[in-house]
Design a protein around this motif. Structure first.
Motif, PDB file in Angstrom:
ATOM      1  N   ARG A 207       1.093  22.598 -46.690  1.00 24.90           N
ATOM      2  CA  ARG A 207       1.343  22.008 -47.756  1.00 24.90           C
ATOM      3  C   ARG A 207       1.276  20.518 -48.127  1.00 24.90           C
ATOM      4  O   ARG A 207       2.127  19.973 -48.751  1.00 24.90           O
ATOM      5  CB  ARG A 207       2.593  22.525 -48.352  1.00 24.90           C
ATOM      6  N   ILE A 208       0.671  19.820 -47.477  1.00 27.16           N
ATOM      7  CA  ILE A 208       0.373  18.314 -47.726  1.00 27.16           C
ATOM      8  C   ILE A 208      -0.688  17.968 -49.044  1.00 27.16           C
ATOM      9  O   ILE A 208      -1.494  18.369 -49.218  1.00 27.16           O
ATOM     10  CB  ILE A 208      -0.392  17.702 -46.383  1.00 27.16           C
ATOM     11  N   GLN A 209       0.072  17.186 -49.733  1.00 27.64           N
ATOM     12  CA  GLN A 209      -0.783  16.660 -50.858  1.00 27.64           C
ATOM     13  C   GLN A 209      -0.622  15.097 -51.064  1.00 27.64           C
ATOM     14  O   GLN A 209       0.421  14.686 -50.337  1.00 27.64           O
ATOM     15  CB  GLN A 209       0.233  17.277 -52.126  1.00 27.64           C
ATOM     16  N   GLY A 210      -1.215  14.706 -51.965  1.00 22.47           N
ATOM     17  CA  GLY A 210      -0.978  13.136 -52.298  1.00 22.47           C
ATOM     18  C   GLY A 210      -2.393  12.378 -52.458  1.00 22.47           C
ATOM     19  O   GLY A 210      -3.365  13.141 -52.797  1.00 22.47           O
ATOM     20  N   THR A 211      -2.464  11.137 -52.605  1.00 25.69           N
ATOM     21  CA  THR A 211      -3.489  10.483 -52.938  1.00 25.69           C
ATOM     22  C   THR A 211      -4.133   9.647 -51.779  1.00 25.69           C
ATOM     23  O   THR A 211      -3.251   8.892 -51.270  1.00 25.69           O
ATOM     24  CB  THR A 211      -3.289   9.280 -54.066  1.00 25.69           C
ATOM     25  N   CYS A 212      -5.341   9.920 -51.708  1.00 26.16           N
ATOM     26  CA  CYS A 212      -6.188   9.102 -50.424  1.00 26.16           C
ATOM     27  C   CYS A 212      -6.705   8.039 -51.243  1.00 26.16           C
ATOM     28  O   CYS A 212      -7.427   8.373 -52.321  1.00 26.16           O
ATOM     29  CB  CYS A 212      -6.851   9.901 -49.448  1.00 26.16           C
ATOM     30  N   ILE A 213      -6.820   6.768 -50.412  1.00 24.87           N
ATOM     31  CA  ILE A 213      -7.569   5.585 -51.463  1.00 24.87           C
ATOM     32  C   ILE A 213      -8.584   5.176 -50.376  1.00 24.87           C
ATOM     33  O   ILE A 213      -8.514   5.047 -49.203  1.00 24.87           O
ATOM     34  CB  ILE A 213      -6.831   4.471 -51.633  1.00 24.87           C
ATOM     35  N   VAL A 214      -9.985   5.371 -50.748  1.00 25.63           N
ATOM     36  CA  VAL A 214     -10.942   4.700 -50.065  1.00 25.63           C
ATOM     37  C   VAL A 214     -11.842   3.570 -50.340  1.00 25.63           C
ATOM     38  O   VAL A 214     -12.066   3.509 -51.722  1.00 25.63           O
ATOM     39  CB  VAL A 214     -12.178   6.091 -50.058  1.00 25.63           C
ATOM     40  N   SER A 215     -11.977   2.797 -49.667  1.00 23.93           N
ATOM     41  CA  SER A 215     -12.572   1.318 -50.092  1.00 23.93           C
ATOM     42  C   SER A 215     -14.016   1.185 -49.637  1.00 23.93           C
ATOM     43  O   SER A 215     -14.233   1.986 -48.592  1.00 23.93           O
ATOM     44  CB  SER A 215     -11.698   0.342 -49.496  1.00 23.93           C
ATOM     45  N   PHE A 216     -14.924   0.753 -50.509  1.00 23.37           N
ATOM     46  CA  PHE A 216     -16.229   0.658 -50.243  1.00 23.37           C
ATOM     47  C   PHE A 216     -16.663  -0.620 -51.066  1.00 23.37           C
ATOM     48  O   PHE A 216     -16.562  -1.204 -52.076  1.00 23.37           O
ATOM     49  CB  PHE A 216     -16.967   1.931 -50.354  1.00 23.37           C
ATOM     50  N   THR A 217     -18.247  -1.059 -50.511  1.00 24.24           N
ATOM     51  CA  THR A 217     -18.773  -2.056 -51.313  1.00 24.24           C
ATOM     52  C   THR A 217     -20.062  -1.325 -52.060  1.00 24.24           C
ATOM     53  O   THR A 217     -20.881  -0.868 -51.283  1.00 24.24           O
ATOM     54  CB  THR A 217     -19.387  -3.247 -50.354  1.00 24.24           C
ATOM     55  N   LEU A 218     -20.310  -1.174 -53.471  1.00 23.74           N
ATOM     56  CA  LEU A 218     -21.408  -0.936 -53.877  1.00 23.74           C
ATOM     57  C   LEU A 218     -22.478  -1.844 -53.845  1.00 23.74           C
ATOM     58  O   LEU A 218     -22.076  -2.879 -54.694  1.00 23.74           O
ATOM     59  CB  LEU A 218     -21.150  -0.462 -55.233  1.00 23.74           C
TER      60      LEU A 218
END
Length: 139
Positions: free
Chosen positions: A69-80
């Motif tokens: 029951r793991i929930q949350g927000t992941c943040i992914v960084s990238f260059t467009l």
């Protein structure tokens, strides 16, 4: 003397009571998905809502995260880049249970239009368990 201090204390308490009774105004409900506008979403065909609809469709909730029951927000960084490709895709914030890896996989599937200049950005991916989500949406 005790009677005077009691009356003073009672008067002080009654004068402060209205300030305790006040309640803050209710905040408006945040829209579904992420509440803030993501600048890079303007380069996605259909905008931010279409981008998050695509992400929601592509996400396969990892079995380990679902069991625990793991929930949350992941943040992914990238260059467009100026040609619409993404480079330097990395997980800035993960919550465990394989959710970070799933966020990276889904972000790699996104296709953006060509911006005028390279943009370094981050994209929050929200993972929420719900009772009405089909159980077949796992890998």
């Amino acid at each position: 003397m005790k009677r005077i201090s009691f009356v003073f204390f009672l008067a002080l308490l009654l004068s402060a009571a209205p300030s305790f009774a006040q309640t803050p105004a209710a905040k408006p409900a945040a829209p579904t998905g992420v509440g803030k506008a993501i600048p890079v979403a303007e380069y996605y065909e259909g905008g931010q809502e279409a981008m998050y609809a695509f992400i929601d469709k592509q996400i396969n909730y990892p079995v380990l995260a679902r069991r625990n029951r793991i929930q949350g927000t992941c943040i992914v960084s990238f260059t467009l880049n100026t040609d619409g490709t993404m480079t330097g895709i990395k997980l800035v914030k993960g919550v465990g249970g394989g959710l970070g890896e799933e966020a990276l996989r889904v972000v790699r599937l996104l296709k953006f239009n060509k911006p005028d200049y390279a943009i370094l950005t981050s994209l929050p991916i929200v993972f929420r368990l719900s009772a009405n989500k089909p159980a077949g949406n796992t890998e």
